[in-house]
Design a protein around this motif. Structure first.
Motif, PDB file in Angstrom:
ATOM      1  N   ASP A   1       5.462  -1.602   1.866  1.00 34.03           N
ATOM      2  CA  ASP A   1       4.615  -0.422   1.618  1.00 34.03           C
ATOM      3  C   ASP A   1       5.495   0.777   1.235  1.00 34.03           C
ATOM      4  N   ILE A   2       6.602   0.939   1.941  1.00 32.00           N
ATOM      5  CA  ILE A   2       7.512   2.056   1.634  1.00 32.00           C
ATOM      6  C   ILE A   2       8.086   1.895   0.230  1.00 32.00           C
ATOM      7  N   ALA A   3       8.507   0.675  -0.099  1.00 38.31           N
ATOM      8  CA  ALA A   3       9.057   0.439  -1.449  1.00 38.31           C
ATOM      9  C   ALA A   3       7.993   0.764  -2.504  1.00 38.31           C
ATOM     10  N   ALA A   4       6.735   0.409  -2.222  1.00 40.43           N
ATOM     11  CA  ALA A   4       5.657   0.704  -3.181  1.00 40.43           C
ATOM     12  C   ALA A   4       5.538   2.212  -3.381  1.00 40.43           C
ATOM     13  N   TYR A   5       5.671   2.975  -2.296  1.00 44.35           N
ATOM     14  CA  TYR A   5       5.627   4.436  -2.458  1.00 44.35           C
ATOM     15  C   TYR A   5       6.828   4.921  -3.269  1.00 44.35           C
ATOM     16  N   LEU A   6       8.008   4.382  -2.968  1.00 43.94           N
ATOM     17  CA  LEU A   6       9.212   4.822  -3.699  1.00 43.94           C
ATOM     18  C   LEU A   6       9.065   4.555  -5.197  1.00 43.94           C
TER      19      LEU A   6
ATOM     20  N   ASP B   1       0.852  -1.188   0.000  1.00 47.91           N
ATOM     21  CA  ASP B   1       0.000   0.000   0.000  1.00 47.91           C
ATOM     22  C   ASP B   1       0.896   1.249   0.000  1.00 47.91           C
ATOM     23  N   SER B   2       0.966   1.912  -1.152  1.00 48.07           N
ATOM     24  CA  SER B   2       1.896   3.038  -1.271  1.00 48.07           C
ATOM     25  C   SER B   2       1.500   4.225  -0.390  1.00 48.07           C
ATOM     26  N   ALA B   3       0.192   4.399  -0.148  1.00 48.65           N
ATOM     27  CA  ALA B   3      -0.238   5.512   0.725  1.00 48.65           C
ATOM     28  C   ALA B   3       0.223   5.253   2.156  1.00 48.65           C
ATOM     29  N   ALA B   4       0.087   3.999   2.591  1.00 46.82           N
ATOM     30  CA  ALA B   4       0.599   3.638   3.919  1.00 46.82           C
ATOM     31  C   ALA B   4       2.117   3.827   3.947  1.00 46.82           C
ATOM     32  N   GLY B   5       2.758   3.541   2.822  1.00 44.31           N
ATOM     33  CA  GLY B   5       4.209   3.716   2.719  1.00 44.31           C
ATOM     34  C   GLY B   5       4.621   5.159   2.948  1.00 44.31           C
ATOM     35  N   LEU B   6       3.859   6.091   2.379  1.00 46.29           N
ATOM     36  CA  LEU B   6       4.188   7.508   2.576  1.00 46.29           C
ATOM     37  C   LEU B   6       4.043   7.889   4.056  1.00 46.29           C
TER      38      LEU B   6
END
Ligand code: HEC
Length: 125
Positions: A114-119, A33-38
């Motif tokens: 999740d962080i990697a998805a945001y990156l 989840d990229s939003a959670a990653g941010l």
């Protein structure tokens, strides 16, 4: 004729590598989840050391800007930029590169994904 053959071969190879590049830039982490990653990036202080699009403050300089990081071929210039490697790197970079300046961070595997998805949303260099 031999020359023409070489040219055709060269054009064909350029075509092939263009396809390979496209496939390579599709970096997806299933279920992440990229939003959670941010949010995690904000709460874990990544921006103390990095300028990160989406995080207004701080914009640290120690680790360099992460703008466009999703489109870079390498992580830290030395590791292949692949989803599993990126997730492992943000969680515990020294386990992959013992001499790195990037510290290990207390993140679960799911949080690192999740962080990697945001990156990987930061792919317009
Ligand atoms: C104490 C400072 C510091 C903190 C905090 C930090 N980093 Fe880093 N980071 C670095 C340094 C230094 C490097 C360069 C590592 C190298 O080249 O070996 C780096 C490299 C990176 C890279 C590779 C960048 C590239 O150009 O390939 C990514 C991605 C990254 N960090 C993400 C994060 C994330 C996400 C967080 C928070 C979870 C974070 N960092 C927290 C210092 C930090």
């Amino acid at each position: 004729m031999a020359k023409l053959g070489t040219i055709i071969l060269a054009v064909g190879l350029i075509g092939l590598s263009a396809c390979a590049d496209k496939a390579e830039t599709r970096r997806v982490l299933a279920g992440a989840d990229s939003a959670a990653g941010l949010s995690l990036i904000r709460t874990h202080g990544c921006a103390v050391c990095h300028a990160i699009p989406g995080v207004a403050w701080p914009r640290g300089r120690t680790g360099g800007s992460l703008e466009g990081v999703g489109a870079r071929p390498m992580i830290a210039g030395r590791l292949p930029n692949q989803p599993a490697v990126m997730a492992a790197f943000v969680r515990d970079a020294p386990s992959l590169l013992p001499d790195t300046g990037m510290p290990p961070l207390s993140l679960s595997e799911a949080e690192a994904r999740d962080i990697a998805a945001y990156l990987y949303t930061l792919d317009d260099d």
